[in-house]
Design a protein around this motif. Structure first.
Motif, short mmCIF file in Angstrom:
data_model
loop_
_atom_site.label_atom_id
_atom_site.label_comp_id
_atom_site.label_asym_id
_atom_site.label_seq_id
_atom_site.Cartn_x
_atom_site.Cartn_y
_atom_site.Cartn_z
N GLN A 104 0.90 -1.37 0.04
CA GLN A 104 -0.06 -0.24 0.00
C GLN A 104 0.63 1.30 0.03
O GLN A 104 0.52 2.37 -0.53
CB GLN A 104 -0.72 0.01 1.03
N TRP A 107 2.13 1.78 -3.56
CA TRP A 107 0.95 2.15 -4.27
C TRP A 107 0.65 3.67 -4.12
O TRP A 107 0.72 4.18 -5.10
CB TRP A 107 -0.28 1.47 -3.88
N ASN A 108 0.74 4.07 -2.91
CA ASN A 108 0.68 5.50 -2.56
C ASN A 108 1.97 6.36 -3.11
O ASN A 108 1.50 7.48 -3.61
CB ASN A 108 0.41 5.91 -1.19
N ILE A 129 -3.74 -3.80 -4.60
CA ILE A 129 -2.21 -4.15 -4.00
C ILE A 129 -2.26 -5.65 -3.65
O ILE A 129 -1.00 -6.20 -3.50
CB ILE A 129 -2.13 -3.28 -2.55
#
Length: 163
Positions: A104, A107-108, A129
């Motif tokens: 995550q 991803w961010n 994710i």
């Protein structure tokens, strides 16, 4: 002429500016016989405890997976027509599919385009994710060189463990 720097902070501004401008990096790995293979990808970078850490969201292609399993060393080379360059020599380590917190986080980072301009929305290629086709690599640099194109001035940083 190459100037060695002790602290990554001494090249951070150029590193981030060049990567943000160039975006695409040529990743080079080697096979079990020492033969190189390159591909163009977009890693993202952050600073952790004063040092750079890279992340690569990628598909788990058989060639790349086999190369990294045999030898986790890789190089990411950035180049622009202005002749500005960044060369990052790294150890590439896969992030577990169960490590949802790190997945995550990466991803961010891609969503935030860090450094500015160097990311993209991963949702354009993966469902989320936990998508089994999303392979995330942690890139731990042991050597980074930045080269300014107008005069070819070079600065070289090495991780403390590599001194």
């Amino acid at each position: 002429m190459t100037t060695r720097v002790v602290y990554f902070q001494e090249i951070r501004d150029e590193f981030e500016a060049y990567i943000g401008d160039i975006v695409y990096a040529t990743m080079v790995t080697v096979d079990g016989k020492g033969r190189p293979r390159s591909r163009v990808l977009i890693p993202v970078w952050e600073i952790v405890d004063g040092n750079p850490v890279g992340w690569l969201a990628t598909f788990p292609t058989p060639v790349k997976e086999a190369h990294l399993a045999a030898n986790p060393h890789a190089t990411f080379a950035y180049w622009t027509r202005k002749q500005n360059q960044v060369h990052a020599d790294v150890m590439a380590e896969g992030v577990s599919f169960d490590d949802l917190v790190t997945r995550q986080h990466v991803w961010n980072l891609y969503e935030q385009t860090s450094p500015k301009g160097a990311g993209y929305p991963l949702r354009n290629f993966w469902q989320g994710i936990d998508d089994p086709e999303l392979r995330i690599l942690r890139l731990s640099p042991w050597r980074i060189q930045v080269i300014r194109g107008r005069d070819l001035r070079s600065k070289l940083w090495r991780a403390a463990a590599e001194e």
